[in-house]
Write a protein that holds these residues in place. Structure first.
Motif, PDB file in Angstrom:
ATOM      1  N   ALA A   7       0.832  -1.198   0.000  1.00  0.00           N
ATOM      2  CA  ALA A   7       0.000   0.000   0.000  1.00  0.00           C
ATOM      3  C   ALA A   7       0.868   1.251   0.000  1.00  0.00           C
ATOM      4  O   ALA A   7       2.019   1.236   0.453  1.00  0.00           O
ATOM      5  CB  ALA A   7      -0.917   0.001   1.222  1.00  0.00           C
ATOM      6  N   LEU A   8       0.308   2.336  -0.564  1.00  0.00           N
ATOM      7  CA  LEU A   8       0.971   3.650  -0.520  1.00  0.00           C
ATOM      8  C   LEU A   8       2.421   3.556  -0.980  1.00  0.00           C
ATOM      9  O   LEU A   8       3.316   4.158  -0.382  1.00  0.00           O
ATOM     10  CB  LEU A   8       0.896   4.227   0.902  1.00  0.00           C
ATOM     11  N   SER A   9       2.646   2.824  -2.065  1.00  0.00           N
ATOM     12  CA  SER A   9       4.012   2.541  -2.498  1.00  0.00           C
ATOM     13  C   SER A   9       4.110   2.596  -4.015  1.00  0.00           C
ATOM     14  O   SER A   9       3.171   2.240  -4.729  1.00  0.00           O
ATOM     15  CB  SER A   9       4.442   1.159  -2.006  1.00  0.00           C
ATOM     16  N   ASP A  10       5.289   3.033  -4.488  1.00  0.00           N
ATOM     17  CA  ASP A  10       5.603   2.991  -5.917  1.00  0.00           C
ATOM     18  C   ASP A  10       6.381   1.741  -6.290  1.00  0.00           C
ATOM     19  O   ASP A  10       6.804   1.604  -7.445  1.00  0.00           O
ATOM     20  CB  ASP A  10       6.430   4.222  -6.308  1.00  0.00           C
ATOM     21  N   ASP A  11       6.582   0.838  -5.342  1.00  0.00           N
ATOM     22  CA  ASP A  11       7.388  -0.357  -5.587  1.00  0.00           C
ATOM     23  C   ASP A  11       6.667  -1.273  -6.582  1.00  0.00           C
ATOM     24  O   ASP A  11       5.617  -1.840  -6.275  1.00  0.00           O
ATOM     25  CB  ASP A  11       7.632  -1.094  -4.272  1.00  0.00           C
ATOM     26  N   ASN A  67      -5.951   1.368   0.108  1.00  0.00           N
ATOM     27  CA  ASN A  67      -4.947   1.685  -0.907  1.00  0.00           C
ATOM     28  C   ASN A  67      -4.153   0.431  -1.239  1.00  0.00           C
ATOM     29  O   ASN A  67      -3.687  -0.270  -0.339  1.00  0.00           O
ATOM     30  CB  ASN A  67      -4.010   2.797  -0.411  1.00  0.00           C
ATOM     31  N   TRP A  68      -4.004   0.144  -2.545  1.00  0.00           N
ATOM     32  CA  TRP A  68      -3.205  -0.995  -2.998  1.00  0.00           C
ATOM     33  C   TRP A  68      -2.038  -0.527  -3.873  1.00  0.00           C
ATOM     34  O   TRP A  68      -1.642  -1.215  -4.795  1.00  0.00           O
ATOM     35  CB  TRP A  68      -4.072  -1.989  -3.753  1.00  0.00           C
ATOM     36  N   GLY A  69      -1.496   0.640  -3.540  1.00  0.00           N
ATOM     37  CA  GLY A  69      -0.345   1.142  -4.288  1.00  0.00           C
ATOM     38  C   GLY A  69      -0.621   2.487  -4.924  1.00  0.00           C
ATOM     39  O   GLY A  69      -1.774   2.893  -5.098  1.00  0.00           O
ATOM     40  N   ASN A  70       0.455   3.169  -5.296  1.00  0.00           N
ATOM     41  CA  ASN A  70       0.338   4.523  -5.836  1.00  0.00           C
ATOM     42  C   ASN A  70      -0.113   4.534  -7.291  1.00  0.00           C
ATOM     43  O   ASN A  70      -0.387   3.492  -7.883  1.00  0.00           O
ATOM     44  CB  ASN A  70       1.648   5.264  -5.629  1.00  0.00           C
ATOM     45  N   ASP A  71      -0.151   5.719  -7.896  1.00  0.00           N
ATOM     46  CA  ASP A  71      -0.889   5.927  -9.136  1.00  0.00           C
ATOM     47  C   ASP A  71      -0.171   5.497 -10.415  1.00  0.00           C
ATOM     48  O   ASP A  71      -0.823   5.338 -11.450  1.00  0.00           O
ATOM     49  CB  ASP A  71      -1.242   7.414  -9.280  1.00  0.00           C
ATOM     50  N   ALA A  72       1.143   5.333 -10.375  1.00  0.00           N
ATOM     51  CA  ALA A  72       1.886   5.135 -11.623  1.00  0.00           C
ATOM     52  C   ALA A  72       2.072   3.675 -12.003  1.00  0.00           C
ATOM     53  O   ALA A  72       2.335   3.362 -13.166  1.00  0.00           O
ATOM     54  CB  ALA A  72       3.254   5.813 -11.532  1.00  0.00           C
ATOM     55  N   GLY A  73       1.960   2.759 -11.057  1.00  0.00           N
ATOM     56  CA  GLY A  73       2.350   1.377 -11.296  1.00  0.00           C
ATOM     57  C   GLY A  73       1.293   0.531 -11.981  1.00  0.00           C
ATOM     58  O   GLY A  73       0.090   0.714 -11.773  1.00  0.00           O
ATOM     59  N   ALA A  95     -17.097   2.551  -0.708  1.00  0.00           N
ATOM     60  CA  ALA A  95     -15.648   2.370  -0.624  1.00  0.00           C
ATOM     61  C   ALA A  95     -14.968   3.647  -1.101  1.00  0.00           C
ATOM     62  O   ALA A  95     -15.380   4.240  -2.095  1.00  0.00           O
ATOM     63  CB  ALA A  95     -15.197   1.189  -1.474  1.00  0.00           C
ATOM     64  N   THR A  96     -13.946   4.079  -0.368  1.00  0.00           N
ATOM     65  CA  THR A  96     -13.221   5.299  -0.725  1.00  0.00           C
ATOM     66  C   THR A  96     -11.723   5.039  -0.686  1.00  0.00           C
ATOM     67  O   THR A  96     -11.194   4.608   0.335  1.00  0.00           O
ATOM     68  CB  THR A  96     -13.567   6.464   0.224  1.00  0.00           C
ATOM     69  N   ARG A  97     -11.056   5.273  -1.802  1.00  0.00           N
ATOM     70  CA  ARG A  97      -9.611   5.065  -1.885  1.00  0.00           C
ATOM     71  C   ARG A  97      -8.877   6.265  -1.293  1.00  0.00           C
ATOM     72  O   ARG A  97      -9.313   7.401  -1.403  1.00  0.00           O
ATOM     73  CB  ARG A  97      -9.196   4.891  -3.351  1.00  0.00           C
ATOM     74  N   TRP A  98      -7.714   5.982  -0.716  1.00  0.00           N
ATOM     75  CA  TRP A  98      -6.792   7.030  -0.286  1.00  0.00           C
ATOM     76  C   TRP A  98      -5.636   7.040  -1.282  1.00  0.00           C
ATOM     77  O   TRP A  98      -4.862   6.104  -1.350  1.00  0.00           O
ATOM     78  CB  TRP A  98      -6.259   6.760   1.123  1.00  0.00           C
ATOM     79  N   VAL A  99      -5.518   8.095  -2.076  1.00  0.00           N
ATOM     80  CA  VAL A  99      -6.408   9.227  -2.275  1.00  0.00           C
ATOM     81  C   VAL A  99      -6.923   9.153  -3.714  1.00  0.00           C
ATOM     82  O   VAL A  99      -6.644   8.191  -4.417  1.00  0.00           O
ATOM     83  CB  VAL A  99      -5.643  10.551  -2.071  1.00  0.00           C
ATOM     84  N   ALA A 100      -7.649  10.204  -4.161  1.00  0.00           N
ATOM     85  CA  ALA A 100      -8.088  10.224  -5.556  1.00  0.00           C
ATOM     86  C   ALA A 100      -6.883  10.219  -6.483  1.00  0.00           C
ATOM     87  O   ALA A 100      -5.868  10.866  -6.203  1.00  0.00           O
ATOM     88  CB  ALA A 100      -8.947  11.463  -5.815  1.00  0.00           C
ATOM     89  N   PRO A 101      -6.935   9.498  -7.607  1.00  0.00           N
ATOM     90  CA  PRO A 101      -5.787   9.448  -8.529  1.00  0.00           C
ATOM     91  C   PRO A 101      -5.466  10.815  -9.112  1.00  0.00           C
ATOM     92  O   PRO A 101      -6.354  11.622  -9.366  1.00  0.00           O
ATOM     93  CB  PRO A 101      -6.254   8.484  -9.630  1.00  0.00           C
TER      94      PRO A 101
END
Length: 266
Positions: A7-11, A67-73, A95-101
């Motif tokens: 979560a919350l990761s660009d990995d 959250n299942w990861g950041n926006d670019a991956g 359901a609400t994602r953190w955060v909007a893309p």
């Protein structure tokens, strides 16, 4: 999800990408052991629903700030797209994602798949029905019965190689299916058509891709109000088996009170 860098990761390393996609099972699968400090099955949505049923019947279910990861991956986007399918099938109310893309990011495709898959405002909506694939370990499937005879089938290839699978949809199919897809090389867009045979169709899915098939359900007695029965008919539960909720249909020869007994055989 509590796995490292999920979560919350660009990995987007191979190990983290695979873990991110596997961890979706924490939402619903009682046989999946969380690959995190939790180290035991979670099945979060059925668990929360059991608490509601036991203590506050009728209360709706919301999953917020997930959250299942950041926006670019790519794996983050694929996970987000499948999360929405899981929420729909399992009966999550909000359901609400953190955060909007962020605008211009790959993550927008995960939401466009449901809210604007054809670029002209077409959306997925309706009731969940059963769909299965011939390779459940690599390709997951979800189906939605929309207004009229409209049918939507969502396919997620989680593997790092293209997969050819047979997809079976409860209730049957009629006519060609139009495909829409995103993967590691293209953003969401048209991806051709395929022709089903009865309740089944074959599809070749690119590696790490999300594919939407849009078509028409075959006619059935349940969908045809003009059918008149001379005796009570029960059409069974759909989907079956199910998680969380299902629906069933029956026909009566005349208007009268009925008694229906439901048993949990699990």
């Amino acid at each position: 999800p509590q796995g490292d860098e999920v979560a919350l990761s660009d990995d987007e390393s191979p190990g983290t990408s695979a873990l991110r996609l596997r961890s979706l099972r924490e939402l619903y699968d009682p046989t999946y052991v969380s690959e995190s400090w939790i180290n035991q099955p979670v099945a979060l949505i059925p668990l929360a629903k059991s608490w509601i049923a036991a203590h506050t019947p009728g209360v709706k279910l919301a999953i917020t700030e997930y959250n299942w990861g950041n926006d670019a991956g790519l794996s983050s986007t694929l996970a987000q797209a499948e999360v929405l399918a899981i929420f729909g099938r399992e009966g999550v109310d909000v359901a609400t994602r953190w955060v909007a893309p962020e605008l211009g990011t790959r993550m927008l495709d995960a939401f466009r798949l449901y809210l604007n898959y054809d670029g002209a405002g077409a959306q997925i909506g309706g009731e969940s029905v059963r769909a299965t694939t011939s390779d459940l370990n690599r390709v997951t499937s979800y189906a939605v019965r929309g207004d009229g005879a409209r049918l939507f089938v969502l396919l997620f290839n989680q593997s790092t190689a293209a997969q050819t699978v047979n997809v079976t949809v409860n209730g049957g199919l009629s006519g060609n299916l139009s495909l829409y897809r995103f993967d590691g090389t293209q953003s969401l867009g048209p991806a051709g058509t395929i022709t089903p045979s009865g309740s089944t169709f074959a599809a070749t899915l690119p590696a790490r891709s999300a594919t939407l098939a849009v078509g028409t359900r075959a006619a059935s007695p349940v969908d045809s109000p003009e059918v008149v029965t001379t005796e009570p008919l029960f059409h069974g539960a759909r989907p079956s088996p199910f998680r969380g909720s299902t629906f069933f249909a029956f026909e009566l020869p005349r208007r009268e009170p009925i008694s229906l007994d439901i048993f949990d055989a699990s």
